[in-house]
Motif scaffolding. Sequence first.
Motif, PDB file in Angstrom:
ATOM      1  N   SER A  76      18.292 -47.998  49.625  1.00  0.00           N
ATOM      2  CA  SER A  76      17.522 -46.917  50.235  1.00  0.00           C
ATOM      3  C   SER A  76      18.377 -45.991  51.093  1.00  0.00           C
ATOM      4  O   SER A  76      18.044 -44.823  51.266  1.00  0.00           O
ATOM      5  CB  SER A  76      16.368 -47.478  51.076  1.00  0.00           C
ATOM      6  N   GLN A  85      10.088 -42.193  41.539  1.00  0.00           N
ATOM      7  CA  GLN A  85      10.175 -43.385  42.371  1.00  0.00           C
ATOM      8  C   GLN A  85       8.982 -44.306  42.163  1.00  0.00           C
ATOM      9  O   GLN A  85       7.838 -43.870  42.074  1.00  0.00           O
ATOM     10  CB  GLN A  85      10.305 -43.014  43.849  1.00  0.00           C
ATOM     11  N   ASP A  90       9.344 -49.890  46.086  1.00  0.00           N
ATOM     12  CA  ASP A  90      10.627 -50.435  46.538  1.00  0.00           C
ATOM     13  C   ASP A  90      10.629 -51.954  46.414  1.00  0.00           C
ATOM     14  O   ASP A  90       9.574 -52.589  46.385  1.00  0.00           O
ATOM     15  CB  ASP A  90      10.891 -50.067  48.004  1.00  0.00           C
ATOM     16  N   ASN A 146      15.485 -48.878  46.369  1.00  0.00           N
ATOM     17  CA  ASN A 146      14.617 -47.860  45.787  1.00  0.00           C
ATOM     18  C   ASN A 146      14.701 -47.985  44.270  1.00  0.00           C
ATOM     19  O   ASN A 146      15.790 -48.079  43.709  1.00  0.00           O
ATOM     20  CB  ASN A 146      15.046 -46.454  46.187  1.00  0.00           C
TER      21      ASN A 146
END
Length: 173
Positions: free
Chosen positions: A138, A154, A157, A167
Amino acid sequence: MNNLNLVKPTIKLKDEYLSFYQEWKESNEDMVPWVITKDPQNFEGMIEFLINNEEGINLPEGWVRDSTYWLVTESNEIVGAVNIRHQLTEKLLNCGGHIGYGIRPSKRKKGYATELLALALVKTKDLGINKVLVVCDSDNIASKRTIIKNGGIQDKDYIEKDGNIINRFWIEI
């Protein structure tokens, strides 16, 4: 960024690769992708190891086949490397992804990573993988930008046991 090519590791580029490897070692940074941590002292053995990984020969338990390419300039300078996993294990789904890549320290912030990932996505598609997972820590803002420039969307996470946040991005090819 013209005249960049992804080439399979070859003995013909031994001197160029040793320069690439030595620069990484001297930087004291983590070497990425993992395959460049392999000591090239026995260069022919290293090349054979990479070929065997691609062909699925002598893979350790739990490993998947992978292909390695070097990003090479018109003058045969190796500026980066990429490792493409042919499938995902649970661990790779969480924190490894299909593609790991790195640019030698002296060539960063020049657009090479974006081009390397774009070329790697073509190779990934050639393997029949149309939805590609690419991950980064990240705090790796440059890598995050590179992935997004290449179409990364995205996903959730992943938090490693040590608290490091990974990520995760999907790219449809």
